[in-house]
Motif scaffolding. Structure first.
Motif, PDB file in Angstrom:
ATOM      1  N   GLY A  37       0.814  -1.207   0.000  1.00 35.08           N
ATOM      2  CA  GLY A  37       0.000   0.000   0.000  1.00 35.08           C
ATOM      3  C   GLY A  37       0.845   1.253   0.000  1.00 35.08           C
ATOM      4  N   SER A  38       1.937   1.212   0.765  1.00 36.78           N
ATOM      5  CA  SER A  38       2.830   2.377   0.806  1.00 36.78           C
ATOM      6  C   SER A  38       3.482   2.609  -0.549  1.00 36.78           C
ATOM      7  CB  SER A  38       3.901   2.180   1.879  1.00 36.78           C
ATOM      8  OG  SER A  38       4.705   3.338   1.993  1.00 36.78           O
ATOM      9  N   TYR A  64      -1.662   4.700   7.032  1.00 40.22           N
ATOM     10  CA  TYR A  64      -2.923   5.411   7.160  1.00 40.22           C
ATOM     11  C   TYR A  64      -3.218   5.678   8.642  1.00 40.22           C
ATOM     12  CZ  TYR A  64      -7.657   7.043   6.109  1.00 40.22           C
ATOM     13  OH  TYR A  64      -8.802   7.810   5.992  1.00 40.22           O
ATOM     14  N   LEU A  65      -2.139   6.192   9.289  1.00 42.67           N
ATOM     15  CA  LEU A  65      -2.221   6.635  10.681  1.00 42.67           C
ATOM     16  C   LEU A  65      -1.362   7.891  10.804  1.00 42.67           C
ATOM     17  CD1 LEU A  65      -2.346   3.420  12.925  1.00 42.67           C
ATOM     18  CD2 LEU A  65      -3.996   5.304  12.884  1.00 42.67           C
ATOM     19  N   SER A  66      -0.689   8.054  11.924  1.00 41.80           N
ATOM     20  CA  SER A  66       0.043   9.302  12.137  1.00 41.80           C
ATOM     21  C   SER A  66       1.279   9.404  11.255  1.00 41.80           C
ATOM     22  CB  SER A  66       0.465   9.426  13.602  1.00 41.80           C
ATOM     23  OG  SER A  66       1.183  10.625  13.797  1.00 41.80           O
ATOM     24  N   VAL A  67       1.524  10.606  10.769  1.00 40.90           N
ATOM     25  CA  VAL A  67       2.730  10.866   9.985  1.00 40.90           C
ATOM     26  C   VAL A  67       3.976  10.808  10.864  1.00 40.90           C
ATOM     27  CG1 VAL A  67       2.769  13.394  10.261  1.00 40.90           C
ATOM     28  CG2 VAL A  67       3.581  12.355   8.115  1.00 40.90           C
ATOM     29  N   THR A 100       0.413   6.480   4.093  1.00 37.98           N
ATOM     30  CA  THR A 100       0.647   7.857   4.530  1.00 37.98           C
ATOM     31  C   THR A 100       1.975   8.327   3.942  1.00 37.98           C
ATOM     32  OG1 THR A 100      -0.540   7.461   6.598  1.00 37.98           O
ATOM     33  CG2 THR A 100       0.961   9.337   6.567  1.00 37.98           C
ATOM     34  N   THR A 101       2.022   9.541   3.395  1.00 35.87           N
ATOM     35  CA  THR A 101       3.248  10.055   2.787  1.00 35.87           C
ATOM     36  C   THR A 101       3.715  11.321   3.486  1.00 35.87           C
ATOM     37  OG1 THR A 101       2.224  11.499   1.116  1.00 35.87           O
ATOM     38  CG2 THR A 101       2.466   9.153   0.560  1.00 35.87           C
ATOM     39  N   ALA A 123       0.421  13.316   2.488  1.00 32.88           N
ATOM     40  CA  ALA A 123      -0.954  12.956   2.161  1.00 32.88           C
ATOM     41  C   ALA A 123      -1.386  11.726   2.934  1.00 32.88           C
ATOM     42  CB  ALA A 123      -1.087  12.695   0.658  1.00 32.88           C
ATOM     43  N   GLN A 124      -2.679  11.650   3.183  1.00 28.92           N
ATOM     44  CA  GLN A 124      -3.294  10.462   3.761  1.00 28.92           C
ATOM     45  C   GLN A 124      -4.125   9.783   2.683  1.00 28.92           C
ATOM     46  OE1 GLN A 124      -2.691   9.109   6.533  1.00 28.92           O
ATOM     47  NE2 GLN A 124      -2.341  10.588   8.173  1.00 28.92           N
TER      48      GLN A 124
END
Length: 606
Positions: free
Chosen positions: A323-324, A488-491, A418-419, A412-413
């Motif tokens: 996913g990443s 898809y959580l905290s950066v 998460t990026t 971005a989420q």
């Protein structure tokens, strides 16, 4: 117009004197000589809901870390090196004195300023056990008393305090999570068995979200559901949320693994834990003192230590890694399109920092997959780029001028990842000094990207790799080189990090940022950030289990700021290979005009 971020000035230095005067009056009414106001909520989170922004409301300071100590006749705001300039600009320094953490910790300031015999009050929901021990020692040095309050004194005087958030709690699909909640709980319980624990109180919402494959929206830019969980060694877990937040989909997804309970019943549930007399783990990083005291008062045995979920969450599984990769490809295309646009438009002198933020967000929206940004974009032109955690507002918004550096740090989420990426570009012509500093930062970035290290190595051990080229010129930067990142959580995700304080051994599957920088106050700032994944490495003839990094982020690095004369042949080869990979991965997804720009921006250097 940005959809996911705003540019209003939310605070003013003028609010500090009024609010601090009200706080002092409340303190005097209660016979209290001092009160602590950390930038924290009851989960010790970096990103907190508006209802927990007590420090910003009281002082005007909006940074993500800091502690105010309010005494009757003086006050201090202790901040780290990221926020030294910002603190001085956002608070009324005639009422509150900004203090650099490098010069004095909050505890040292308390020890030196609390009147002998004075009473310092604190909110037990906003401090951990370790933090309280340090406070007790500091107050003891001052000859004072440390006392808890039953209600936060800021909340008492904050008449228009926002309500607690009530975003819906929803399931995170298995295709992105990569592991069912049932399997995760089984692994967690094995760790509990090894530690001889009867239950864990999950106080970190990130850990709760990961363990039960849930997501929410209670905190800006991070899909967090704020709440608690109690996981016993046997039987159903209990998840404590405001009932209005719990969707039918979340209930169906959790099924028999847990029952949802109203957040109002959480403290009585802690009493039940205590009465049962078992050994209860409270997370040392996020578990509030209030949790410990409640369980102990009911007869329970509290074991303060690391929540085992944090390390499990940090090691990404195959689905999260896939996913990443997909998220970074999508995001790299959006950022490349933005950089091409910036190159076309910025030389006119008509663009501002806000224009850049809005344009980049628009390119991300056009992916069709954007759920949110992962943090407010740091868009700094000229001297504003020298502020590592600058947030542009309507009043601070600068034009992007010729012959100046422009820095944009954004993320971005997406539901699959998460990026977080920083690019520093020159508009016009750079000075020789800019090129030298940029290239030294780049050399440090490459050193981390190429690092090979044995199993058991910590981020602290490789942090210096990024700093060596700067140290050789008598330079440095005042933030960590890299932080962990969620799926898809905290950066910003722990416990792994590349920093002087990064003492968790790196493991295969961990994701981190690689972001050395350099900042010349009042002039310019430089940061180059890609995300990286820890992967196994085989060294022919070696006898140790080795690891290295795979780079996840693919978008051009500005060659106009590179000085090849101070780079080694190996570093130049890395940069050329990186840019070849950028062309290969994102080039096919660009229109002809942007592809032509990309080819020029990633040409080989010799």
């Amino acid at each position: 117009m940005a959809q996911f971020q705003f540019f209003d000035d939310t605070t003013s230095p003028a609010q500090g004197p009024k609010h601090i005067a009200k706080l002092r009056a409340e303190m005097a009414r209660r016979g209290i000589d001092g009160f602590l106001v950390p930038r924290a909520d009851e989960h010790q989170g970096e990103y907190v809901p508006r209802s927990a922004e007590r420090l910003a409301w009281l002082t005007g300071f909006t940074g993500s870390a800091g502690t105010a100590i309010i005494l009757q006749n003086e006050a201090a705001l202790v901040v780290d090196g990221r926020y030294t300039v910002q603190a001085g600009e956002q608070v009324d320094t005639s009422v509150i004195t900004p203090v650099q953490l490098a010069d004095s910790t909050p505890e040292d300031w308390i020890a030196g300023h609390l009147p002998s015999g004075g009473t310092l009050a604190y909110d037990p929901w906003l401090h951990t056990s370790d933090g309280l021990k340090r406070l007790e020692e500091a107050v003891g040095r001052a000859g004072g008393r440390l006392v808890p309050v039953d209600m936060n004194l800021v909340d008492v005087i904050w008449i228009d305090r926002p309500a607690a958030p009530q975003a819906p709690v929803r399931p995170h699909p298995l295709e992105y999570a990569g592991e069912a909640a049932e399997a995760k709980l089984e692994r967690i319980r094995k760790k509990m068995d090894e530690a001889k624990l009867d239950a864990i109180v999950i106080s970190d919402p990130h850990n709760l979200a990961w363990a039960f494959n849930l997501r929410g929206g209670d905190v800006g830019h991070t899909p967090l559901p704020l709440g608690y969980a109690i996981l016993p060694k046997e039987g159903r877990a209990r998840l404590f949320f405001d009932p209005v937040k719990v969707t039918n989909e979340a209930g169906d997804a959790v099924g028999d693994l847990a029952e949802f309970a109203p957040i109002g019943s959480f403290q009585s549930a802690l009493d039940e834990l205590g009465h049962a007399g078992g050994r209860i783990r409270i997370d040392s990083a996020t578990g509030a003192v209030a949790l410990i005291r409640r369980i102990e008062a009911a007869g329970g045995k509290v074991d303060v230590g690391a929540d085992p979920i944090a390390l499990m969450k940090a090691v990404k599984n195959e689905a999260e890694i896939a996913g990443s990769h997909a998220a970074h490809l999508r995001d790299g295309v959006a950022v490349a399109r933005f950089l091409a646009w910036l190159d076309r438009e910025a030389p006119s002198g008509k663009l501002t920092e806000i224009d850049a933020v809005e344009a980049l967000e628009a390119f991300r929206v056009e992916t069709g997959a954007l759920k949110n940004i992962s943090f407010p974009s740091i868009s700094g032109a000229g001297p504003n780029a020298a502020l590592p955690h600058y947030r542009v507002t309507g009043s601070s918004n600068r034009a992007i001028e010729r012959d100046q550096i422009f820095l944009i740090d954004s993320g971005a989420q997406y539901e699959d990842g998460t990026t977080d990426i920083t690019r520093t570009v020159i508009v016009g012509e750079p000075t020789p000094e800019m090129k030298d500093r940029f290239t030294r930062v780049l050399k440090g970035h490459i050193a981390i990207a190429q690092a090979v290290f044995p199993k058991g190595t910590t981020g602290a051990q490789i942090d210096a790799f990024a700093r060596k080229p700067l140290w050789e010129a008598g330079l440095d930067f005042d933030h960590g080189t890299g932080h962990g990142i969620g799926s898809y959580l905290s950066v910003h995700e722990g416990p792994q990090r590349i920093a002087k304080t990064g003492h968790t051994p790196l493991e295969v599957g961990m994701m981190l940022s690689n972001e050395p920088g350099f900042y010349k106050p009042g002039a310019y700032g430089i940061r180059i950030e890609n995300l990286i994944l820890v992967e196994p490495r085989t060294i022919p003839g070696g006898d140790r289990e080795m690891m290295g990094f795979e780079t996840l982020t693919f978008t051009p690095i500005d060659l106009r700021l590179v000085e090849p004369a101070i780079m080694t042949a190996d570093e130049i080869a890395w940069l050329n290979a990186y840019h070849a990979a950028v062309r290969e991965k994102i080039g096919p997804h660009l229109d002809a005009g942007t592809r032509a720009w990309l080819d020029a921006a990633t040409q080989e250097i010799g």
